[in-house]
Scaffold this motif. Structure first.
Motif, PDB file in Angstrom:
ATOM      1  N   TYR A   9       0.938  -1.425  -0.059  1.00 42.16           N
ATOM      2  CA  TYR A   9      -0.267   0.386   0.109  1.00 42.16           C
ATOM      3  C   TYR A   9       0.976   0.958   0.030  1.00 42.16           C
ATOM      4  O   TYR A   9       0.962   2.429  -0.420  1.00 42.16           O
ATOM      5  CB  TYR A   9      -1.000   0.527   1.422  1.00 42.16           C
ATOM      6  N   PHE A  13       1.390   4.487  -2.765  1.00 41.26           N
ATOM      7  CA  PHE A  13       1.365   5.736  -2.855  1.00 41.26           C
ATOM      8  C   PHE A  13       2.441   6.608  -2.991  1.00 41.26           C
ATOM      9  O   PHE A  13       2.555   7.431  -2.997  1.00 41.26           O
ATOM     10  CB  PHE A  13       1.341   6.074  -0.828  1.00 41.26           C
ATOM     11  N   SER A  84      -3.062   5.914 -10.699  1.00 42.58           N
ATOM     12  CA  SER A  84      -3.485   7.258 -10.259  1.00 42.58           C
ATOM     13  C   SER A  84      -4.513   8.675 -10.241  1.00 42.58           C
ATOM     14  O   SER A  84      -3.880   8.274 -12.170  1.00 42.58           O
ATOM     15  CB  SER A  84      -2.181   8.214  -9.390  1.00 42.58           C
ATOM     16  N   ALA A  89     -10.975  12.506  -7.457  1.00 44.51           N
ATOM     17  CA  ALA A  89     -11.389  11.110  -6.653  1.00 44.51           C
ATOM     18  C   ALA A  89     -10.374   9.459  -7.307  1.00 44.51           C
ATOM     19  O   ALA A  89     -10.547   9.901  -8.726  1.00 44.51           O
ATOM     20  CB  ALA A  89     -12.543  10.701  -6.198  1.00 44.51           C
ATOM     21  N   ALA A  90     -10.546   8.544  -6.547  1.00 43.66           N
ATOM     22  CA  ALA A  90     -10.052   7.278  -7.028  1.00 43.66           C
ATOM     23  C   ALA A  90     -11.347   6.716  -7.532  1.00 43.66           C
ATOM     24  O   ALA A  90     -11.236   5.739  -6.934  1.00 43.66           O
ATOM     25  CB  ALA A  90     -10.101   7.053  -5.356  1.00 43.66           C
ATOM     26  N   ILE A 109      -5.370   5.612  -7.155  1.00 39.68           N
ATOM     27  CA  ILE A 109      -5.100   6.887  -6.173  1.00 39.68           C
ATOM     28  C   ILE A 109      -5.390   7.950  -6.404  1.00 39.68           C
ATOM     29  O   ILE A 109      -5.102   8.256  -7.258  1.00 39.68           O
ATOM     30  CB  ILE A 109      -3.575   5.802  -5.523  1.00 39.68           C
ATOM     31  N   SER A 110      -6.052   8.300  -5.571  1.00 37.94           N
ATOM     32  CA  SER A 110      -6.552   9.872  -5.312  1.00 37.94           C
ATOM     33  C   SER A 110      -5.042  10.323  -5.193  1.00 37.94           C
ATOM     34  O   SER A 110      -4.493  10.643  -3.571  1.00 37.94           O
ATOM     35  CB  SER A 110      -7.901  10.545  -4.316  1.00 37.94           C
ATOM     36  N   ILE A 117      -3.816  10.381  -0.764  1.00 37.06           N
ATOM     37  CA  ILE A 117      -5.120  10.335  -0.039  1.00 37.06           C
ATOM     38  C   ILE A 117      -6.077   9.543   0.047  1.00 37.06           C
ATOM     39  O   ILE A 117      -6.735   9.486   1.294  1.00 37.06           O
ATOM     40  CB  ILE A 117      -5.559  12.289   0.264  1.00 37.06           C
ATOM     41  N   ASP A 118      -6.016   8.834  -0.557  1.00 31.97           N
ATOM     42  CA  ASP A 118      -6.854   7.409  -0.494  1.00 31.97           C
ATOM     43  C   ASP A 118      -7.042   6.590  -1.840  1.00 31.97           C
ATOM     44  O   ASP A 118      -5.619   6.836  -2.914  1.00 31.97           O
ATOM     45  CB  ASP A 118      -8.665   8.020  -1.440  1.00 31.97           C
ATOM     46  N   LEU A 119      -7.057   4.944  -1.510  1.00 29.23           N
ATOM     47  CA  LEU A 119      -7.140   3.912  -2.798  1.00 29.23           C
ATOM     48  C   LEU A 119      -8.495   3.324  -2.601  1.00 29.23           C
ATOM     49  O   LEU A 119      -8.441   2.703  -1.351  1.00 29.23           O
ATOM     50  CB  LEU A 119      -5.936   3.306  -2.273  1.00 29.23           C
ATOM     51  N   GLN A 120      -9.190   3.089  -3.855  1.00 29.52           N
ATOM     52  CA  GLN A 120      -9.815   2.426  -3.888  1.00 29.52           C
ATOM     53  C   GLN A 120      -9.670   1.200  -4.920  1.00 29.52           C
ATOM     54  O   GLN A 120      -9.081   1.660  -6.049  1.00 29.52           O
ATOM     55  CB  GLN A 120     -11.089   3.062  -3.969  1.00 29.52           C
TER      56      GLN A 120
END
Length: 136
Positions: A9, A13, A84, A89-90, A109-110, A117-120
């Motif tokens: 993770y 990032f 990314s 947004a992700a 990845i956002s 800041i975010d991963l979906q």
């Protein structure tokens, strides 16, 4: 369900932040069982898109072939792709959906102002629409 370690993770990032404001991309290598896809390692790749890399990515075909060969040699397979979204947004874009391959998990990845800041996680369903995938 997608199983991913904190170490992987963080590696994703870091890669996303290092390419900002352009999109990063890479491959998820692992194993798929009846209940989950497990990411064992990632392979960072160069964004090979010939145009504006702030909102598109491409992985060179020869990179995909070599990664597939290497994964097989290690009893792994390419189970997905990550990329990314700089300052977005992700969630998958329409272009992401159009270019996606069924059977793969897509991590998005956002990255906002240079900070991830975010991963979906997402997968295409039978109707070729993205559905969220739970990450553990």
């Amino acid at each position: 369900m997608l199983l991913i370690t904190e170490q992987i993770y963080q590696r994703i990032f870091t890669h996303a932040e290092s390419t900002y404001p352009e999109e990063c991309c890479g491959l998820l290598l692992g194993k798929i069982t009846e209940t989950a896809a497990q990411v064992i390692t990632v392979q960072t790749t160069e964004n090979n898109w010939s145009g504006n890399r702030k909102n598109r990515f491409s992985i060179a075909p020869e990179v995909l072939l070599q990664a597939q060969k290497s994964a097989r040699e290690n009893q792994l397979e390419i189970i997905g792709i990550y990329h990314s979204h700089p300052d977005h947004a992700a969630i998958p874009s329409e272009i992401d959906r159009q270019l996606a391959w069924s059977g793969y998990t897509y991590l998005i990845i956002s990255v906002v102002s240079g900070r991830a800041i975010d991963l979906q996680a997402w997968r295409l369903d039978e109707g070729e629409q993205f559905q969220p995938v739970k990450i553990l």
